[in-house]
Structure formats: C-alpha cells, structure tokens
Design an enzyme around this catalytic site. Structure first.
Site, PDB file in Angstrom:
ATOM      1  N   ASN A 150      53.255 102.715  17.670  1.00 22.28           N
ATOM      2  CA  ASN A 150      52.686 103.201  18.936  1.00 22.28           C
ATOM      3  C   ASN A 150      52.227 104.663  18.873  1.00 22.28           C
ATOM      4  OD1 ASN A 150      55.409 103.952  18.839  1.00 22.28           O
ATOM      5  ND2 ASN A 150      55.571 104.065  21.051  1.00 22.28           N
ATOM      6  N   LYS A 173      58.004 104.656   5.158  1.00 27.38           N
ATOM      7  CA  LYS A 173      57.575 103.281   5.408  1.00 27.38           C
ATOM      8  C   LYS A 173      57.003 103.220   6.821  1.00 27.38           C
ATOM      9  CE  LYS A 173      58.455  99.588   7.335  1.00 27.38           C
ATOM     10  NZ  LYS A 173      57.137  99.031   7.623  1.00 27.38           N
ATOM     11  N   GLY A 226      61.895 102.908  16.730  1.00 25.67           N
ATOM     12  CA  GLY A 226      61.473 101.519  16.925  1.00 25.67           C
ATOM     13  C   GLY A 226      62.367 100.830  17.931  1.00 25.67           C
ATOM     14  N   SER A 227      62.623  99.560  17.692  1.00 28.24           N
ATOM     15  CA  SER A 227      63.358  98.764  18.680  1.00 28.24           C
ATOM     16  C   SER A 227      64.875  98.889  18.505  1.00 28.24           C
ATOM     17  CB  SER A 227      62.945  97.301  18.553  1.00 28.24           C
ATOM     18  OG  SER A 227      63.300  96.826  17.271  1.00 28.24           O
ATOM     19  N   GLY A 231      67.183  99.107  15.064  1.00 27.55           N
ATOM     20  CA  GLY A 231      68.007 100.317  14.963  1.00 27.55           C
ATOM     21  C   GLY A 231      69.468  99.972  14.703  1.00 27.55           C
ATOM     22  N   GLU A 248      65.726 106.625  17.116  1.00 26.63           N
ATOM     23  CA  GLU A 248      65.092 106.738  18.441  1.00 26.63           C
ATOM     24  C   GLU A 248      64.613 105.343  18.807  1.00 26.63           C
ATOM     25  OE1 GLU A 248      65.138 109.149  20.454  1.00 26.63           O
ATOM     26  OE2 GLU A 248      65.863 110.675  19.069  1.00 26.63           O
ATOM     27  N   CYS A 282      57.796 104.962  24.426  1.00 28.11           N
ATOM     28  CA  CYS A 282      59.239 104.914  24.710  1.00 28.11           C
ATOM     29  C   CYS A 282      59.555 105.767  25.934  1.00 28.11           C
ATOM     30  CB  CYS A 282      60.038 105.351  23.499  1.00 28.11           C
ATOM     31  SG  CYS A 282      59.502 106.904  22.815  1.00 28.11           S
ATOM     32  N   GLN A 329      52.541  91.132  20.897  1.00 28.05           N
ATOM     33  CA  GLN A 329      52.896  92.022  22.006  1.00 28.05           C
ATOM     34  C   GLN A 329      52.289  91.505  23.308  1.00 28.05           C
ATOM     35  OE1 GLN A 329      54.950  94.921  21.366  1.00 28.05           O
ATOM     36  NE2 GLN A 329      55.190  94.801  23.565  1.00 28.05           N
ATOM     37  N   GLU A 381      63.379  96.753  27.944  1.00 25.29           N
ATOM     38  CA  GLU A 381      62.139  97.484  27.653  1.00 25.29           C
ATOM     39  C   GLU A 381      61.003  96.470  27.475  1.00 25.29           C
ATOM     40  OE1 GLU A 381      61.494  99.578  23.804  1.00 25.29           O
ATOM     41  OE2 GLU A 381      60.919 101.252  25.089  1.00 25.29           O
ATOM     42  N   GLU A 460      65.672 115.084  17.613  1.00 24.73           N
ATOM     43  CA  GLU A 460      64.487 115.381  16.803  1.00 24.73           C
ATOM     44  C   GLU A 460      63.781 116.607  17.394  1.00 24.73           C
ATOM     45  OE1 GLU A 460      62.565 112.097  14.829  1.00 24.73           O
ATOM     46  OE2 GLU A 460      62.983 110.865  16.572  1.00 24.73           O
TER      47      GLU A 460
HETATM   48  P1  NDP Z   1      60.430  97.378  15.187  1.00 24.97           P
HETATM   49  O1  NDP Z   1      61.694  98.045  15.554  1.00 24.97           O
HETATM   50  O2  NDP Z   1      60.489  96.024  14.586  1.00 24.97           O
HETATM   51  O3  NDP Z   1      59.586  98.282  14.140  1.00 24.97           O
HETATM   52  C1  NDP Z   1      59.708  99.677  13.972  1.00 24.97           C
HETATM   53  C2  NDP Z   1      59.642 100.018  12.496  1.00 24.97           C
HETATM   54  O4  NDP Z   1      60.783  99.486  11.821  1.00 24.97           O
HETATM   55  C3  NDP Z   1      58.428  99.405  11.773  1.00 24.97           C
HETATM   56  O5  NDP Z   1      58.003 100.287  10.750  1.00 24.97           O
HETATM   57  C4  NDP Z   1      59.019  98.150  11.174  1.00 24.97           C
HETATM   58  O6  NDP Z   1      58.286  97.635  10.082  1.00 24.97           O
HETATM   59  C5  NDP Z   1      60.379  98.644  10.738  1.00 24.97           C
HETATM   60  N1  NDP Z   1      61.376  97.607  10.537  1.00 24.97           N
HETATM   61  C6  NDP Z   1      61.414  96.361  11.075  1.00 24.97           C
HETATM   62  N2  NDP Z   1      62.503  95.688  10.633  1.00 24.97           N
HETATM   63  C7  NDP Z   1      63.160  96.536   9.798  1.00 24.97           C
HETATM   64  C8  NDP Z   1      64.362  96.423   9.035  1.00 24.97           C
HETATM   65  N3  NDP Z   1      65.092  95.322   9.037  1.00 24.97           N
HETATM   66  N4  NDP Z   1      64.749  97.475   8.285  1.00 24.97           N
HETATM   67  C9  NDP Z   1      64.031  98.619   8.263  1.00 24.97           C
HETATM   68  N5  NDP Z   1      62.881  98.768   8.958  1.00 24.97           N
HETATM   69  C10 NDP Z   1      62.452  97.744   9.730  1.00 24.97           C
HETATM   70  O7  NDP Z   1      59.507  97.363  16.449  1.00 24.97           O
HETATM   71  P2  NDP Z   1      58.210  96.445  16.696  1.00 24.97           P
HETATM   72  O8  NDP Z   1      57.059  97.131  16.120  1.00 24.97           O
HETATM   73  O9  NDP Z   1      58.439  95.040  16.248  1.00 24.97           O
HETATM   74  O10 NDP Z   1      58.150  96.450  18.274  1.00 24.97           O
HETATM   75  C11 NDP Z   1      59.040  95.612  19.004  1.00 24.97           C
HETATM   76  C12 NDP Z   1      59.549  96.328  20.231  1.00 24.97           C
HETATM   77  O11 NDP Z   1      60.263  97.503  19.830  1.00 24.97           O
HETATM   78  C13 NDP Z   1      58.478  96.852  21.159  1.00 24.97           C
HETATM   79  O12 NDP Z   1      58.008  95.875  22.020  1.00 24.97           O
HETATM   80  C14 NDP Z   1      59.221  97.950  21.860  1.00 24.97           C
HETATM   81  O13 NDP Z   1      60.005  97.416  22.907  1.00 24.97           O
HETATM   82  C15 NDP Z   1      60.126  98.522  20.786  1.00 24.97           C
HETATM   83  N6  NDP Z   1      59.539  99.726  20.153  1.00 24.97           N
HETATM   84  C16 NDP Z   1      59.948 100.933  20.600  1.00 24.97           C
HETATM   85  C17 NDP Z   1      59.381 102.082  20.087  1.00 24.97           C
HETATM   86  C18 NDP Z   1      59.789 103.422  20.564  1.00 24.97           C
HETATM   87  O14 NDP Z   1      59.031 104.374  20.426  1.00 24.97           O
HETATM   88  N7  NDP Z   1      60.981 103.558  21.105  1.00 24.97           N
HETATM   89  C19 NDP Z   1      58.335 102.055  19.071  1.00 24.97           C
HETATM   90  C20 NDP Z   1      57.988 100.714  18.647  1.00 24.97           C
HETATM   91  C21 NDP Z   1      58.593  99.616  19.181  1.00 24.97           C
HETATM   92  P3  NDP Z   1      57.084  96.567  10.282  1.00 24.97           P
HETATM   93  O15 NDP Z   1      56.716  96.561  11.716  1.00 24.97           O
HETATM   94  O16 NDP Z   1      56.016  97.080   9.408  1.00 24.97           O
HETATM   95  O17 NDP Z   1      57.616  95.251   9.816  1.00 24.97           O
END
Ligand code: NDP
Length: 483
Positions: A150, A173, A226-227, A231, A248, A282, A329, A381, A460
């Site tokens: 995002n 990554k 991420g999610s 996390g 985060e 977020c 999404q 969320e 951060e």
């Molecule tokens: P994810 O948490 O799946 O992805 C975030 C990052 O983590 C990506 O680079 C992803 O890789 C990586 N990742 C995924 N699985 C693993 C793992 N097992 N080990 C290490 N790294 C991993 O979020 P999504 O993109 O799938 O989005 C899903 C939901 O997450 C959204 O709808 C939203 O609710 C939330 N989100 C929140 C964010 C925030 O800023 N707080 C940002 C993004 C998402 P890859 O995607 O390349 O497989």
C-alpha cells in the site's frame, strides 16, 4: 517480449527460478512488468554475504554513509514525478499521491543522512573509583525488511534508510503486488558507494521467501509492515532465534466528531481520512464516531461528499480515488459490504464495483450508517474505501468507543474545545492522536507506531528508529594509575 526485472543479490542483478507478471489495477490490459522470483539458494547467498558487507559498511566514516543516503534521497525527490507515475500504475493510488509518496521516500533518506552525523553516546563515572563508562549504540547487524504494497516506496524507505544510517546490512523482500517500485528504488541504491552484499533485493512470495527470511538464524532483526496474522507468524518464527522484531500491522482507527466541531472541517477531515489512498491505509479513518447533536447534518454532507468523489484510472487527471489493489482485495471489500448489511448497517452510498473506460478494480466509496461498535465491520480492518458512522450521546461515550478496539494505531477528534482536545489527546489509547486533522498523514521526523494489535516492538521513524536498528554497548574503562 517484456524484459524481466531481476533480483539484486550479493551485488549482482540475477534471474530467479520463476517470474511473476505485474498488472495495472486501473487497466488490466497494461502489463507493468515481469519480475524474477528468488529461490532459496539465492536468498541464502544474500544472507551469507550481508554479514561481511555489514562489517565493512559499519567501518565507513560517518560522512561517507551520509553521502550515500543523501544521494539516494536526492535522486528519489528529483524523480518523484516519474517514479510516482510508476508507483500509481502498479498500486492504483492517484498520481498526485504516488508522486507525493516517492518524494516522501526521498525525505526519509535525507533525514536519515543527517542522522548519520547525530549519533552521540553517553559517558558516566563508575560507582567504583578510577573507572569511567562509555555508552554507545552499535548496529544490530543484518536486517530483514518485509514491506507491504500500500506504500511500496515510503514504508520501505522508512525502514531501509535508518537501517543503513545506523550501520546495518539490509535484505529487502517487497510485496509481490508492487515489485516495480522495489526494483526502481534498488536501482538507485545499487549505484551507490556501498560494499557488495550490503543491500539485497529478494523478490518472491511471502509464504516462501518471506518465511525463510524470518526463520533464518543469521538475520538479526526483522522489520515488517502488513497484516496481523502474518505479523503473528513472524513473531513466532523470530522468537526461535531470539531475532529482534518490529511489527506494524492493522488498525481500526476512529475519528470522533463532537457537537461543537466546525461542520465543513469535520466532513473534509473524515473524507480525507477515510478515502485517501482508496482507504488502503493502516491509518485510515474507518470508524466515524459522531455526537448525536451534529450527526444528521454531518452525515448529510459526508454522504454528499463521498458521492461526489471521482473514482477512476490512477493516472487520469481529476481522479480522487483509484482502483483497489487487486481482485482478491476487491472481492474481500465487497464481502465486507454484504457483511455490514447483513449485520443491520445501512449502506448510505457507494460500496459497489463500477466500470470505467478501462477494465480495473474500481469501487465507489461507501458509507455505512446506523452501525454499532460491536459489528464486525467496526472491529476488523477492512482496508477498503469504506467507513462507518457510529452515533454517540456524549464525549465520554465517544472516547470509550474510540478505545473499544483490539487495535491502537491512530485516532482523532474534531472539536473547538481545547479542554476536550487535551483530554482526548491524553486518554485515547493509540500511538498517534490528531486534533482537527485526518487520522492519516504523519511526519517523517517523529515516532510512528501503535498499541495493541497494531504494533509490536520499538517505534519506527524519527529518533525512535535508533532503538530498533541499534544495540547498546556499555564499556567500563580503568585508566590505571597516572604515570
Ligand atoms: P500481508 O501481511 O500478507 O503482506 C505483507 C508483506 O508480508 C508482503 O510483503 C508479503 O509478501 C509478506 N508476507 C506474507 N506472508 C509472509 C510470511 N509467512 N512470512 C514473511 N512475510 C510474509 O498482507 P496482504 O498484502 O496480504 O494484505 C492483507 C491485509 O493485510 C490487508 O487487507 C490489510 O488488512 C492488511 N495490511 C495492512 C497493512 C498496513 O499498513 N498495516 C499493509 C498491507 C496489508 P507477498 O504479499 O509478496 O506474498
């Protein structure tokens, strides 16, 4: 044939074991690029070369490190228009937001460049005679950066810049949905005066490459955005090796609109906070907690404003809301619309898929009315251009509703009362609080992070970043008898 963009590993651009295609969410006939996916051996090679490169980098003088970070930041800012267009093309945010994000990414680097010169330690006398103490921060070592789609440039920049500033090596990554921005930033970093292997880009899926990265005993720290479920998994994997982590994650940010608020200001703050970045932030205002005395007037203007927002191609002039990032999404967002209605919320506008001249994931901004804070749409969320209004009868009820969530990233209040604003600022249980401003939109020189399930580990950005990217050493020195 489209040229495949490569990974950058141990100082070389290398092909991977497979490729992915990256399509423009505003126009599904537009192929943004083809990107290599690293394999496990390549990741292991990147990790293996990072440790030695880190030792060399840490030994560089401060001005040499500062010059590298300054050059990266300056180039990002100078190319904000070009790289912002690329970012918007792959992520879908309106072009002005894409450009703004790249410029901001540059500012993270120039800020960290200046911080290179501000790394001061402490000294103390020992409790024992004739002994002095020197306390200083040292690099944590090899840092894994796992970033989301995002904010493909800004989030990466606010992790990579301080990591390098404090003398660490970085393995990045990025999200597979936004690899073009990652390659563009890596091309800039790779041209700098840095040891081979200090910075590697390892593209690949989170489940394979990401998981292997966080499980590696040779990674000293993981910074993730991420999610929540991912996390949680990273935390579980990291603890096996006692790897330092900074997570985060999601949120359910609330904006409290009080009866004494300036109505027009409240509506513009709510619209900006809820629908900026297509609601995929977020920090998005996904719960609007509105005092009953102003509720009807606020809702009327809010719905009018949401209906007037222009949904369209990210690169088209006048677009205020771009497409959502992906088919998955979009489907999830539409499921939330159906869920909200099944829970008894009234969908006052939007929340539907719409067609434009090009095929894309376009969705109109949706406003739910008559919602309660216990509904799932107000607890989970959604990461969508959707927001809910919750009517409350008093300031106290507003504050307790703001705090009634598992998350705690940002919250805001719109009021003319200094006393209330002050009380809110001190009692909202979030890492960021805003007064008469949207819940989204933060600066780069001050800490960022939340509470509860929103964040885990040190904050951060700003000076707070030193806590995560360094480790403290306390040295005791006995000078001996004077000659
Ligand atoms: P994810 O948490 O799946 O992805 C975030 C990052 O983590 C990506 O680079 C992803 O890789 C990586 N990742 C995924 N699985 C693993 C793992 N097992 N080990 C290490 N790294 C991993 O979020 P999504 O993109 O799938 O989005 C899903 C939901 O997450 C959204 O709808 C939203 O609710 C939330 N989100 C929140 C964010 C925030 O800023 N707080 C940002 C993004 C998402 P890859 O995607 O390349 O497989």
């Amino acid at each position: 044939m489209t040229e495949t963009k490569l990974n950058y590993i141990a100082g070389q651009w290398v092909a991977g074991e497979s490729v992915i295609e990256n399509w423009n969410p505003s126009d599904l006939s537009d192929l943004v690029g083809v990107f290599a996916q690293a394999n496990a051996d390549q990741l292991d090679e990147a990790i293996a070369t990072a440790a030695e490169a880190q030792r060399i980098w840490a030994s560089y003088g401060l001005e040499r490190k500062q010059a590298v970070l300054n050059a990266i930041g300056t180039e990002l800012m100078a190319r904000a228009e070009e790289l912002g267009t690329l970012l918007s093309r792959e992520e879908g945010k309106p072009q002005a937001e894409g450009k703004g994000e790249v410029f901001r990414a540059g500012q993270f680097f120039t800020y960290s460049a200046a911080e290179c010169l501000r790394q001061l330690g402490e000294t103390a006398d020992s409790v024992r005679d004739g002994i002095e103490i020197d306390i200083r921060r040292e690099p944590v070592g090899v840092v894994a950066v796992i970033s989301p789609w995002n904010f493909p440039m800004a989030t990466a920049a606010w992790k990579i810049a301080p990591a390098l500033c404090y003398g660490n090596a970085v393995l990045w990554k990025p999200a597979n949905l936004t690899p073009a921005s990652a390659v563009a930033l890596t091309e800039i970093i790779a041209r700098q005066d840095i040891p081979e292997g200090l910075f590697s880009l390892v593209m690949g899926s989170g489940r394979s490459i990401g998981q292997r990265l966080v499980e590696s005993p040779d990674i000293n720290a993981v910074s993730f955005t991420g999610s929540v479920p991912v996390g949680r998994g990273i935390a579980a994997a990291a603890v096996q090796n006692f790897t330092k982590i900074q997570l985060e994650m999601g949120s359910k940010n609330a904006l409290a609109v009080m009866e004494d608020a300036d109505l027009d200001l409240a509506v513009s703050v709510a619209l900006g906070g809820a629908f900026g970045g297509t609601g995929q932030k977020c920090t998005a205002s996904s719960r609007l907690i509105v005092h009953a005395a102003i509720h009807d007037a606020f809702v009327e203007k809010l719905v009018e404003g949401a209906k007037a927002m222009r949904v369209g191609h990210a690169l088209e002039d006048g677009t205020q809301i771009g497409p959502v990032v992906s088919d998955a999404q979009l489907r999830e967002n539409l499921d939330y619309v159906a869920l909200g209605q099944s829970e008894g919320a009234e969908l006052a506008c939007g929340g539907t898929r719409v067609e434009r001249a090009t095929e894309g994931y376009f969705m109109t901004p949706g406003v739910f009315l008559n919602t309660t804070n216990s509904m799932r749409i107000n607890r989970e969320e959604m990461f969508a251009p959707l927001t809910s209004v919750i009517k409350v009868g008093s300031y106290d009820e507003a504050l307790s509703t703001v705090n009634d969530t598992r998350f705690g990233l940002t919250s805001g209040i719109v009021t003319r009362s200094l006393a209330r604003a002050t009380h809110f600022r001190r009692n909202a249980r979030t890492g960021v609080v805003t007064v008469n401003l949207p819940t989204a939109g933060t600066d780069y020189h001050v800490p960022f992070g939340g509470r509860g399930e929103s964040s885990y580990g040190p904050r951060e950005q700003g000076k707070a970043a030193a806590e995560f990217y360094t480790t403290v050493k306390t040295a005791y020195i006995c000078a001996g008898e004077p000659a």
